[in-house]
Design a protein around this motif. Structure first.
Motif, PDB file in Angstrom:
ATOM      1  N   LEU A 159       0.834  -1.202   0.000  1.00 39.14           N
ATOM      2  CA  LEU A 159       0.000   0.000   0.000  1.00 39.14           C
ATOM      3  C   LEU A 159       0.867   1.248   0.000  1.00 39.14           C
ATOM      4  N   GLU A 160       0.399   2.293  -0.668  1.00 35.96           N
ATOM      5  CA  GLU A 160       1.064   3.591  -0.609  1.00 35.96           C
ATOM      6  C   GLU A 160       0.047   4.637  -0.191  1.00 35.96           C
ATOM      7  N   GLY A 161       0.446   5.472   0.746  1.00 36.99           N
ATOM      8  CA  GLY A 161      -0.426   6.517   1.253  1.00 36.99           C
ATOM      9  C   GLY A 161       0.240   7.215   2.428  1.00 36.99           C
ATOM     10  N   ASN A 162      -0.591   7.662   3.385  1.00 35.99           N
ATOM     11  CA  ASN A 162      -0.076   8.428   4.518  1.00 35.99           C
ATOM     12  C   ASN A 162      -0.564   7.843   5.841  1.00 35.99           C
ATOM     13  N   ILE A 163       0.321   7.838   6.811  1.00 41.35           N
ATOM     14  CA  ILE A 163      -0.065   7.522   8.182  1.00 41.35           C
ATOM     15  C   ILE A 163      -0.548   8.846   8.770  1.00 41.35           C
ATOM     16  N   VAL A 164      -1.832   8.916   9.087  1.00 38.81           N
ATOM     17  CA  VAL A 164      -2.403  10.212   9.468  1.00 38.81           C
ATOM     18  C   VAL A 164      -2.429  10.450  10.972  1.00 38.81           C
ATOM     19  N   ARG A 165      -2.448   9.354  11.773  1.00 36.57           N
ATOM     20  CA  ARG A 165      -2.421   9.553  13.225  1.00 36.57           C
ATOM     21  C   ARG A 165      -2.097   8.245  13.934  1.00 36.57           C
ATOM     22  N   GLN A 166      -1.610   8.394  15.159  1.00 35.55           N
ATOM     23  CA  GLN A 166      -1.363   7.229  16.002  1.00 35.55           C
ATOM     24  C   GLN A 166      -2.580   7.011  16.880  1.00 35.55           C
ATOM     25  N   ILE A 167      -3.071   5.769  16.886  1.00 33.56           N
ATOM     26  CA  ILE A 167      -4.261   5.416  17.653  1.00 33.56           C
ATOM     27  C   ILE A 167      -3.876   4.850  19.020  1.00 33.56           C
ATOM     28  N   GLY A 168      -2.820   4.061  19.046  1.00 33.25           N
ATOM     29  CA  GLY A 168      -2.328   3.437  20.269  1.00 33.25           C
ATOM     30  C   GLY A 168      -0.890   3.011  20.051  1.00 33.25           C
ATOM     31  N   HIS A 169      -0.350   2.288  21.043  1.00 30.56           N
ATOM     32  CA  HIS A 169       1.023   1.807  20.907  1.00 30.56           C
ATOM     33  C   HIS A 169       1.109   0.852  19.722  1.00 30.56           C
ATOM     34  N   GLU A 170       1.914   1.213  18.707  1.00 30.23           N
ATOM     35  CA  GLU A 170       2.127   0.430  17.493  1.00 30.23           C
ATOM     36  C   GLU A 170       0.880   0.309  16.602  1.00 30.23           C
ATOM     37  N   LEU A 171      -0.151   1.100  16.851  1.00 32.42           N
ATOM     38  CA  LEU A 171      -1.373   1.074  16.039  1.00 32.42           C
ATOM     39  C   LEU A 171      -1.609   2.471  15.464  1.00 32.42           C
ATOM     40  N   TYR A 172      -1.782   2.524  14.119  1.00 30.63           N
ATOM     41  CA  TYR A 172      -1.890   3.797  13.415  1.00 30.63           C
ATOM     42  C   TYR A 172      -3.045   3.755  12.428  1.00 30.63           C
ATOM     43  N   GLU A 173      -3.540   4.947  12.055  1.00 33.55           N
ATOM     44  CA  GLU A 173      -4.516   5.052  10.968  1.00 33.55           C
ATOM     45  C   GLU A 173      -3.757   5.392   9.698  1.00 33.55           C
ATOM     46  N   PHE A 174      -4.002   4.613   8.649  1.00 34.04           N
ATOM     47  CA  PHE A 174      -3.354   4.790   7.354  1.00 34.04           C
ATOM     48  C   PHE A 174      -4.426   5.147   6.337  1.00 34.04           C
ATOM     49  N   ARG A 175      -4.114   6.085   5.438  1.00 35.02           N
ATOM     50  CA  ARG A 175      -5.107   6.540   4.465  1.00 35.02           C
ATOM     51  C   ARG A 175      -4.498   6.630   3.072  1.00 35.02           C
ATOM     52  N   ASP A 176      -5.300   6.201   2.076  1.00 35.11           N
ATOM     53  CA  ASP A 176      -4.970   6.452   0.675  1.00 35.11           C
ATOM     54  C   ASP A 176      -6.224   7.005   0.013  1.00 35.11           C
ATOM     55  N   SER A 177      -6.224   7.108  -1.303  1.00 36.20           N
ATOM     56  CA  SER A 177      -7.353   7.731  -2.009  1.00 36.20           C
ATOM     57  C   SER A 177      -8.630   6.906  -1.928  1.00 36.20           C
ATOM     58  N   SER A 178      -8.543   5.625  -1.522  1.00 33.98           N
ATOM     59  CA  SER A 178      -9.741   4.779  -1.470  1.00 33.98           C
ATOM     60  C   SER A 178     -10.341   4.643  -0.074  1.00 33.98           C
ATOM     61  N   GLY A 179      -9.665   5.154   0.951  1.00 36.46           N
ATOM     62  CA  GLY A 179     -10.210   5.057   2.302  1.00 36.46           C
ATOM     63  C   GLY A 179      -9.126   5.009   3.360  1.00 36.46           C
ATOM     64  N   SER A 180      -9.501   4.506   4.537  1.00 30.58           N
ATOM     65  CA  SER A 180      -8.539   4.403   5.639  1.00 30.58           C
ATOM     66  C   SER A 180      -8.662   3.046   6.308  1.00 30.58           C
ATOM     67  N   ILE A 181      -7.580   2.655   6.985  1.00 33.71           N
ATOM     68  CA  ILE A 181      -7.519   1.358   7.655  1.00 33.71           C
ATOM     69  C   ILE A 181      -6.501   1.475   8.792  1.00 33.71           C
ATOM     70  N   ASN A 182      -6.696   0.680   9.820  1.00 27.98           N
ATOM     71  CA  ASN A 182      -5.727   0.630  10.902  1.00 27.98           C
ATOM     72  C   ASN A 182      -4.574  -0.282  10.497  1.00 27.98           C
ATOM     73  N   VAL A 183      -3.355   0.152  10.847  1.00 26.43           N
ATOM     74  CA  VAL A 183      -2.159  -0.635  10.560  1.00 26.43           C
ATOM     75  C   VAL A 183      -1.380  -0.842  11.854  1.00 26.43           C
ATOM     76  N   ASP A 184      -0.883  -2.053  12.036  1.00 28.30           N
ATOM     77  CA  ASP A 184      -0.080  -2.407  13.205  1.00 28.30           C
ATOM     78  C   ASP A 184       1.377  -2.421  12.768  1.00 28.30           C
ATOM     79  N   ILE A 185       2.169  -1.468  13.284  1.00 29.89           N
ATOM     80  CA  ILE A 185       3.582  -1.367  12.913  1.00 29.89           C
ATOM     81  C   ILE A 185       4.411  -1.545  14.179  1.00 29.89           C
ATOM     82  N   ASP A 186       5.064  -2.698  14.299  1.00 30.60           N
ATOM     83  CA  ASP A 186       5.935  -2.934  15.446  1.00 30.60           C
ATOM     84  C   ASP A 186       7.061  -1.908  15.439  1.00 30.60           C
ATOM     85  N   ASP A 187       7.498  -1.513  16.633  1.00 32.60           N
ATOM     86  CA  ASP A 187       8.559  -0.510  16.748  1.00 32.60           C
ATOM     87  C   ASP A 187       9.794  -0.892  15.933  1.00 32.60           C
TER      88      ASP A 187
END
Length: 127
Positions: free
Chosen positions: A61-89
């Protein structure tokens, strides 16, 4: 005794030669490949497509991480919508991203009963 020892040594050496010749056989039967798989790789997806894939499907996926929701959990957005992503440190590998930075995420779709998120295995900041 010496003949037995020589036979064992020769057998082990020849086994090593045969073991090195195994590998992936290319579909066009040109022989064995060395150094990894050569063929089609997963193409770029968008969030809408990723949400419809099976659990554990690989996505890019290509897009932007728009905010951090929790520890290692972020909201990711592209032109089709948004989804939560889990990114380990450890996946950040010293990189830093802001909401204005475009990033490429590679990972697996993680489906639960009523949610879908991406378990990120690789992140790269795009210039």
């Amino acid at each position: 005794m010496n003949k037995t020892l020589i036979a064992v040594v020769l057998a082990s050496l020849s086994f090593g030669v045969f073991a090195q010749q195994s590998g992936f056989v290319s579909p066009d039967n040109t022989g064995y490949t060395q150094g990894g798989f050569k063929g089609p790789t997963p193409g770029l997806s968008n969030i809408q497509q990723a949400k419809s894939l099976r659990d554990d499907s690989w996505v890019v996926l290509e897009g932007n991480i728009v905010r951090q929701i929790g520890h290692e959990l972020y909201e990711f957005r592209d032109s089709s919508g948004s989804i939560n992503v889990d990114i380990d440190d450890k996946r950040w590998q010293g990189q830093s991203a802001t909401p204005s930075d475009k990033v490429r995420l590679e990972g697996e779709v993680d489906k639960d009963w009523n949610s879908v998120e991406i378990d990120v295995k690789n992140i790269r900041i795009l210039k």
